[in-house]
Design a protein around this motif. Structure first.
Motif, PDB file in Angstrom:
ATOM      1  N   GLY A  85     -17.326  44.703   7.146  1.00  0.00           N
ATOM      2  CA  GLY A  85     -17.629  46.357   7.155  1.00  0.00           C
ATOM      3  C   GLY A  85     -16.683  46.689   8.164  1.00  0.00           C
ATOM      4  O   GLY A  85     -16.685  47.942   8.501  1.00  0.00           O
ATOM      5  N   ILE A  86     -15.716  45.783   8.535  1.00  0.00           N
ATOM      6  CA  ILE A  86     -14.739  46.398   9.713  1.00  0.00           C
ATOM      7  C   ILE A  86     -13.535  47.015   8.827  1.00  0.00           C
ATOM      8  O   ILE A  86     -13.491  46.895   7.558  1.00  0.00           O
ATOM      9  CB  ILE A  86     -14.152  45.051  10.442  1.00  0.00           C
ATOM     10  CG1 ILE A  86     -13.670  45.850  11.871  1.00  0.00           C
ATOM     11  CG2 ILE A  86     -13.087  44.582   9.684  1.00  0.00           C
ATOM     12  CD1 ILE A  86     -13.328  44.751  12.735  1.00  0.00           C
ATOM     13  N   ARG A  87     -12.866  47.878   9.403  1.00  0.00           N
ATOM     14  CA  ARG A  87     -11.452  48.578   8.916  1.00  0.00           C
ATOM     15  C   ARG A  87     -10.446  47.569   9.568  1.00  0.00           C
ATOM     16  O   ARG A  87     -10.300  47.263  10.476  1.00  0.00           O
ATOM     17  CB  ARG A  87     -11.290  50.126   9.429  1.00  0.00           C
ATOM     18  CG  ARG A  87     -10.151  50.694   8.484  1.00  0.00           C
ATOM     19  CD  ARG A  87      -9.999  52.121   9.285  1.00  0.00           C
ATOM     20  NE  ARG A  87     -11.102  52.849   9.169  1.00  0.00           N
ATOM     21  CZ  ARG A  87     -11.318  53.495   8.180  1.00  0.00           C
ATOM     22  NH1 ARG A  87     -10.742  53.503   6.991  1.00  0.00           N
ATOM     23  NH2 ARG A  87     -12.682  54.441   8.119  1.00  0.00           N
ATOM     24  N   ALA A  88      -9.546  47.195   8.390  1.00  0.00           N
ATOM     25  CA  ALA A  88      -8.749  46.249   8.742  1.00  0.00           C
ATOM     26  C   ALA A  88      -7.268  46.552   7.749  1.00  0.00           C
ATOM     27  O   ALA A  88      -7.255  46.688   6.798  1.00  0.00           O
ATOM     28  CB  ALA A  88      -9.210  44.625   8.540  1.00  0.00           C
ATOM     29  N   VAL A  89      -6.172  46.253   8.618  1.00  0.00           N
ATOM     30  CA  VAL A  89      -4.968  46.042   7.837  1.00  0.00           C
ATOM     31  C   VAL A  89      -4.800  44.378   7.857  1.00  0.00           C
ATOM     32  O   VAL A  89      -4.543  43.768   8.937  1.00  0.00           O
ATOM     33  CB  VAL A  89      -3.791  46.472   8.751  1.00  0.00           C
ATOM     34  CG1 VAL A  89      -2.455  46.527   8.389  1.00  0.00           C
ATOM     35  CG2 VAL A  89      -4.190  48.108   9.009  1.00  0.00           C
TER      36      VAL A  89
ATOM     37  N   LYS B 226     -11.507  63.520   9.944  1.00  0.00           N
ATOM     38  CA  LYS B 226     -11.052  62.000  10.441  1.00  0.00           C
ATOM     39  C   LYS B 226     -12.115  61.110  10.035  1.00  0.00           C
ATOM     40  O   LYS B 226     -13.507  61.625   9.807  1.00  0.00           O
ATOM     41  CB  LYS B 226     -10.671  61.729  11.734  1.00  0.00           C
ATOM     42  CG  LYS B 226      -9.280  62.114  11.914  1.00  0.00           C
ATOM     43  CD  LYS B 226      -8.861  61.463  13.247  1.00  0.00           C
ATOM     44  CE  LYS B 226      -7.033  61.252  13.158  1.00  0.00           C
ATOM     45  NZ  LYS B 226      -6.660  60.442  14.430  1.00  0.00           N
ATOM     46  N   GLN B 227     -12.001  60.078   9.428  1.00  0.00           N
ATOM     47  CA  GLN B 227     -13.031  59.127   9.551  1.00  0.00           C
ATOM     48  C   GLN B 227     -14.116  58.869  10.433  1.00  0.00           C
ATOM     49  O   GLN B 227     -13.501  59.005  11.772  1.00  0.00           O
ATOM     50  CB  GLN B 227     -12.456  57.682   8.957  1.00  0.00           C
ATOM     51  CG  GLN B 227     -11.744  57.490   7.565  1.00  0.00           C
ATOM     52  CD  GLN B 227     -12.590  57.236   6.598  1.00  0.00           C
ATOM     53  OE1 GLN B 227     -13.450  56.346   6.443  1.00  0.00           O
ATOM     54  NE2 GLN B 227     -12.938  58.312   5.638  1.00  0.00           N
ATOM     55  N   ALA B 228     -15.240  58.814  10.567  1.00  0.00           N
ATOM     56  CA  ALA B 228     -16.225  58.632  11.570  1.00  0.00           C
ATOM     57  C   ALA B 228     -16.237  57.089  12.053  1.00  0.00           C
ATOM     58  O   ALA B 228     -17.268  56.307  11.841  1.00  0.00           O
ATOM     59  CB  ALA B 228     -17.428  59.263  11.165  1.00  0.00           C
ATOM     60  N   ASP B 229     -15.195  56.732  12.766  1.00  0.00           N
ATOM     61  CA  ASP B 229     -14.926  55.607  13.482  1.00  0.00           C
ATOM     62  C   ASP B 229     -15.335  55.756  14.931  1.00  0.00           C
ATOM     63  O   ASP B 229     -14.464  56.300  15.613  1.00  0.00           O
ATOM     64  CB  ASP B 229     -13.637  54.737  13.256  1.00  0.00           C
ATOM     65  CG  ASP B 229     -13.255  54.672  11.765  1.00  0.00           C
ATOM     66  OD1 ASP B 229     -14.329  54.554  10.782  1.00  0.00           O
ATOM     67  OD2 ASP B 229     -12.312  54.197  11.541  1.00  0.00           O
ATOM     68  N   LEU B 230     -16.409  55.145  15.400  1.00  0.00           N
ATOM     69  CA  LEU B 230     -16.785  55.741  16.812  1.00  0.00           C
ATOM     70  C   LEU B 230     -17.592  54.723  17.528  1.00  0.00           C
ATOM     71  O   LEU B 230     -18.323  53.909  16.971  1.00  0.00           O
ATOM     72  CB  LEU B 230     -17.052  57.020  16.784  1.00  0.00           C
ATOM     73  CG  LEU B 230     -18.462  57.339  16.107  1.00  0.00           C
ATOM     74  CD1 LEU B 230     -19.784  56.991  16.953  1.00  0.00           C
ATOM     75  CD2 LEU B 230     -18.785  58.849  15.846  1.00  0.00           C
TER      76      LEU B 230
ATOM     77  N   MET C 120     -19.918  52.841  14.826  1.00  0.00           N
ATOM     78  CA  MET C 120     -19.816  53.355  13.524  1.00  0.00           C
ATOM     79  C   MET C 120     -18.379  52.930  12.670  1.00  0.00           C
ATOM     80  O   MET C 120     -17.527  53.481  13.503  1.00  0.00           O
ATOM     81  CB  MET C 120     -20.336  54.761  13.533  1.00  0.00           C
ATOM     82  CG  MET C 120     -20.321  55.454  12.162  1.00  0.00           C
ATOM     83  SD  MET C 120     -20.744  56.973  12.308  1.00  0.00           S
ATOM     84  CE  MET C 120     -22.602  57.056  12.279  1.00  0.00           C
ATOM     85  N   VAL C 121     -18.492  52.685  11.669  1.00  0.00           N
ATOM     86  CA  VAL C 121     -17.352  52.529  10.843  1.00  0.00           C
ATOM     87  C   VAL C 121     -17.463  53.495   9.500  1.00  0.00           C
ATOM     88  O   VAL C 121     -18.167  53.254   8.560  1.00  0.00           O
ATOM     89  CB  VAL C 121     -16.814  51.163  10.688  1.00  0.00           C
ATOM     90  CG1 VAL C 121     -15.598  51.304   9.546  1.00  0.00           C
ATOM     91  CG2 VAL C 121     -16.743  50.474  11.820  1.00  0.00           C
ATOM     92  N   ALA C 122     -16.579  54.571   9.372  1.00  0.00           N
ATOM     93  CA  ALA C 122     -16.688  55.326   8.279  1.00  0.00           C
ATOM     94  C   ALA C 122     -17.937  56.083   7.919  1.00  0.00           C
ATOM     95  O   ALA C 122     -18.606  55.869   6.631  1.00  0.00           O
ATOM     96  CB  ALA C 122     -16.143  54.526   6.785  1.00  0.00           C
ATOM     97  N   GLY C 123     -18.551  56.279   9.099  1.00  0.00           N
ATOM     98  CA  GLY C 123     -19.974  56.885   9.029  1.00  0.00           C
ATOM     99  C   GLY C 123     -21.054  56.121   8.687  1.00  0.00           C
ATOM    100  O   GLY C 123     -22.021  56.622   8.657  1.00  0.00           O
ATOM    101  N   ARG C 124     -20.951  54.883   8.876  1.00  0.00           N
ATOM    102  CA  ARG C 124     -21.997  53.847   8.775  1.00  0.00           C
ATOM    103  C   ARG C 124     -22.149  52.956   9.937  1.00  0.00           C
ATOM    104  O   ARG C 124     -21.163  52.566  10.475  1.00  0.00           O
ATOM    105  CB  ARG C 124     -21.688  52.877   7.579  1.00  0.00           C
ATOM    106  CG  ARG C 124     -22.941  51.788   7.145  1.00  0.00           C
ATOM    107  CD  ARG C 124     -22.445  51.231   5.861  1.00  0.00           C
ATOM    108  NE  ARG C 124     -21.672  50.065   6.456  1.00  0.00           N
ATOM    109  CZ  ARG C 124     -21.755  48.785   6.657  1.00  0.00           C
ATOM    110  NH1 ARG C 124     -23.114  48.459   7.012  1.00  0.00           N
ATOM    111  NH2 ARG C 124     -20.861  48.007   6.982  1.00  0.00           N
ATOM    112  N   PHE C 125     -23.460  52.729  10.324  1.00  0.00           N
ATOM    113  CA  PHE C 125     -23.612  52.007  11.722  1.00  0.00           C
ATOM    114  C   PHE C 125     -23.381  50.654  11.474  1.00  0.00           C
ATOM    115  O   PHE C 125     -23.967  50.186  10.366  1.00  0.00           O
ATOM    116  CB  PHE C 125     -25.099  52.341  12.111  1.00  0.00           C
ATOM    117  CG  PHE C 125     -25.144  53.592  12.833  1.00  0.00           C
ATOM    118  CD1 PHE C 125     -24.472  53.658  14.162  1.00  0.00           C
ATOM    119  CD2 PHE C 125     -26.047  54.613  12.357  1.00  0.00           C
ATOM    120  CE1 PHE C 125     -24.716  55.080  14.752  1.00  0.00           C
ATOM    121  CE2 PHE C 125     -26.078  55.755  13.044  1.00  0.00           C
ATOM    122  CZ  PHE C 125     -25.361  56.230  14.289  1.00  0.00           C
ATOM    123  N   VAL C 126     -22.619  50.048  11.935  1.00  0.00           N
ATOM    124  CA  VAL C 126     -22.406  48.650  11.983  1.00  0.00           C
ATOM    125  C   VAL C 126     -23.182  47.773  13.203  1.00  0.00           C
ATOM    126  O   VAL C 126     -23.101  46.486  13.143  1.00  0.00           O
ATOM    127  CB  VAL C 126     -20.947  48.057  11.823  1.00  0.00           C
ATOM    128  CG1 VAL C 126     -20.432  48.828  10.379  1.00  0.00           C
ATOM    129  CG2 VAL C 126     -20.179  48.590  12.830  1.00  0.00           C
TER     130      VAL C 126
END
Length: 423
Positions: free
Chosen positions: A144-148, A328-332, A368-374
Motif C-alpha cells: 500500500g505504499i507509494r513507490a518509484v 494533492k494526494q492525501a499522503d500524510l 495515510m497514503v492516497a486517502g487510505r489509512f495504512v
C-alpha cells in the motif's frame, strides 16, 4: 466518494501558499486533499480528532534498497563499500530467490509505512530476471505504499573470462516489458524508473564531487539524494546537504541500507539536520564568526522539507505528494505529541523542532497514503495473522541465506520466533 475530516490539528503543510496552522482542519475526499483551514464547515463520513497532533506530509525516502530488509543488523562494522559489496552483492544476494525479494520488499515497505514514510524510491539492484522483478513489484503493491520502482541489476562476483556486471548493457527488454505492461502509467501508486543515467538523473551520494563537478551535474538538471547515515558511517566526504543548498538546489534524503541501521526517515532527517549544523558551526568558527551573530542557515524546518518535498521534487512527484495542499494526494502522517518522547514540548513548542528533534516511530499515530489509512492508532492496517506468518517466513529466509552463503560473522538464532515484527 468517502470524506474524512481531521479536526483541530497543528499543521505543517510544507507549502508556502497554504502555510502552517497552530490549529486547523483537513478535509479529504477520496484520495485527495479537498481543503485545509481553520473551522472547516464540511460534512464527513469520518471525523478524526487532531487535537494535540501534528499533521505533516508523509516522508519521502528517496533512496532505499528495500530487498535488504532481512539482512538487518550485520553491517555496521564493515569497512566501506568494499565489505558491503563483498558480503551482500557478491555473496548473500546470489542466494536470493524471487520469494526472498518479495519478503524483503513487503516487510521493508510495511516498516517504512510504520515509520511515517509514505513514498519510497526502491533502488532495486538484485534483479536477475523477470520473476524476481515481478515479485519485488508485487510486494510494493501489496504493502500500500507509494513507490518509484528503480529497476536496477545485480552485481555478482566477476568471473575470469566473463564480462563484469558494470560493463554489461542495461536490460532494455525488461524496461520495455514493464513500461508497456504493469507499470505503463505514472498515475498508480507504484511507478517506474531506470536506475541508470539519463537527462533527469538522480544521483545517490555524490559526496566526492568538487564544486566544478557539482555545478556541471546540477546545471544538467540532475538531483542528488543524500543518504547521510550511510555516508557518515562509510564515506570519506560529508553528505551533500548544505553544498546543494548553496547552489540553489534542494537535497533529498534516503535511508539506503537496512543491514547498517534502522531505516527510519525520522532518524535520517534528524541526523541530516545535526550533521549540517555541525558543518555550519565549523565553517563559522574557521571564519572567526563563532558564535554566530545571526541565525543559522540550517533550521529544523529545512530538514523536514528535505525529507518531504526534496524527495518528491527529485522524482517528479511534487505535483502529487511531498506537501499538504488542496488537489494533492492525501499522503500524510499524524504525530501524537502527548507521549513522553515529546511531552511537554507539545504545549507551545515549535512543531518543526518537535518533529525533527523529539518524535519517534512510537509517536506516529496515523499514516495515510492516497486517502487510505495504512497505520491507525499506532498499528499497521495489515492483517495481523498474515503479518505473523510473513515474519516467520522472512526470518527463515534470513537464516537460510546465512547458511547457504556461509555467512558466519554474526551468531545465528535457533529458529523462527512467531510474531516478532511489532506493528
Amino acid at each position: 466518494m468517502s470524506r474524512t475530516l481531521i479536526r483541530n490539528a497543528s499543521i505543517l503543510s510544507m507549502d508556502p501558499a497554504v502555510g502552517d496552522f497552530a490549529q486547523a482542519d483537513i478535509l479529504i475526499e477520496g484520495d485527495r486533499i479537498a481543503a485545509i483551514g481553520p473551522g472547516l464547515n464540511a460534512a464527513a463520513d469520518e471525523v478524526v480528532d487532531g487535537t494535540h497532533r501534528i499533521v505533516m506530509p508523509g516522508m519521502v525516502n528517496a533512496h532505499i534498497h528495500t530487498w535488504e530488509f532481512q539482512l538487518r543488523g550485520i553491517g555496521a562494522d564493515w569497512v566501506g563499500s568494499r565489505d558491503y559489496h563483498a558480503n551482500l552483492h557478491k555473496k548473500l544476494a546470489t542466494y536470493y530467490t524471487a520469494r526472498d525479494v518479495y519478503l524483503g520488499n513487503l516487510l521493508g515497505a510495511l516498516n517504512q509505512l510504520r515509520n511515517g514514510t509514505t513514498t519510497i524510491v526502491d533502488w532495486c539492484h538484485i534483479l536477475r530476471d523477470a520473476e524476481i522483478t515481478d515479485a519485488a513489484i508485487d510486494a510494493l503493491e501489496e504493502s500500500g505504499i507509494r513507490a518509484v520502482f528503480a529497476r536496477g541489476t545485480v552485481k555478482p562476483p566477476e568471473r575470469e573470462g566473463a564480462v563484469p556486471y558494470y560493463k554489461q548493457p542495461f536490460p532494455r527488454d525488461e524496461i520495455h516489458r514493464l513500461r508497456t505492461g504493469r507499470l505503463a502509467t505514472d498515475d498508480g501508486l507504484v511507478t517506474l524508473a531506470m536506475a541508470i543515467l539519463g537527462p533527469d538523473h538522480n544521483i545517490g551520494h555524490g559526496n566526492c564531487f568538487d564544486d566544478t563537478e557539482l555545478k556541471i551535474v546540477l546545471d544538467a538538471g540532475c538531483t542528488i539524494t543524500a543518504t547521510n547515515l550511510t555516508e557518515m558511517l562509510n564515506y570519506e566526504q560529508p553528505a551533500m546537504l548544505g553544498r546543494l543548498v548553496k547552489h540553489g538546489a534542494t537535497p533529498s534524503l534516503g535511508t539506503d541500507c537496512d543491514p547498517y541501521f534502522n531505516s527510519s526517515m525520522l532518524w535520517v532527517m534528524r541526523h541530516a539536520f545535526l550533521h549540517q549544523r555541525e558543518l555550519d558551526n565549523r565553517s563559522l568558527h574557521a571564519e572567526g564568526k563563532w558564535p554566530a551573530s545571526t541565525q543559522h542557515s540550517t533550521l529544523t524546518r529545512d530538514a523536514i522539507y528535505w525529507a518531504t518535498m526534496g524527495g518528491a521534487k527529485a522524482f517528479g512527484l511534487d505535483g502529487k505528494t511531498g506537501s499538504l495542499a488542496p488537489g494533492k494526494q492525501a499522503d500524510l502522517i499524524m504525530i501524537d505529541t502527548r507521549g513522553m518522547n515529546i511531552f511537554p514540548a507539545h504545549a507551545g513548542g515549535n512543531p518543526a523542532h518537535i518533529v525533527v528533534m523529539y518524535a519517534e516511530t512510537s509517536d506516529i499515530e496515523n499514516v495515510m497514503v492516497a486517502g487510505r489509512f495504512v497505520k491507525r492508532d499506532g498499528r499497521l492496517v495489515f492483517d495481523a495473522g498474515r503479518l505473523a506468518r510473513l515474519t516467520d517466513e522472512l526470518l527463515a529466509s534470513r537464516l537460510r541465506l546465512f547458511q547457504e552463503g556461509s555467512f558466519k560473522s554474526v551468531p545465528v538464532e535457533r529458529g523462527p520466533q512467531p510474531g516478532r515484527f511489532l506493528v
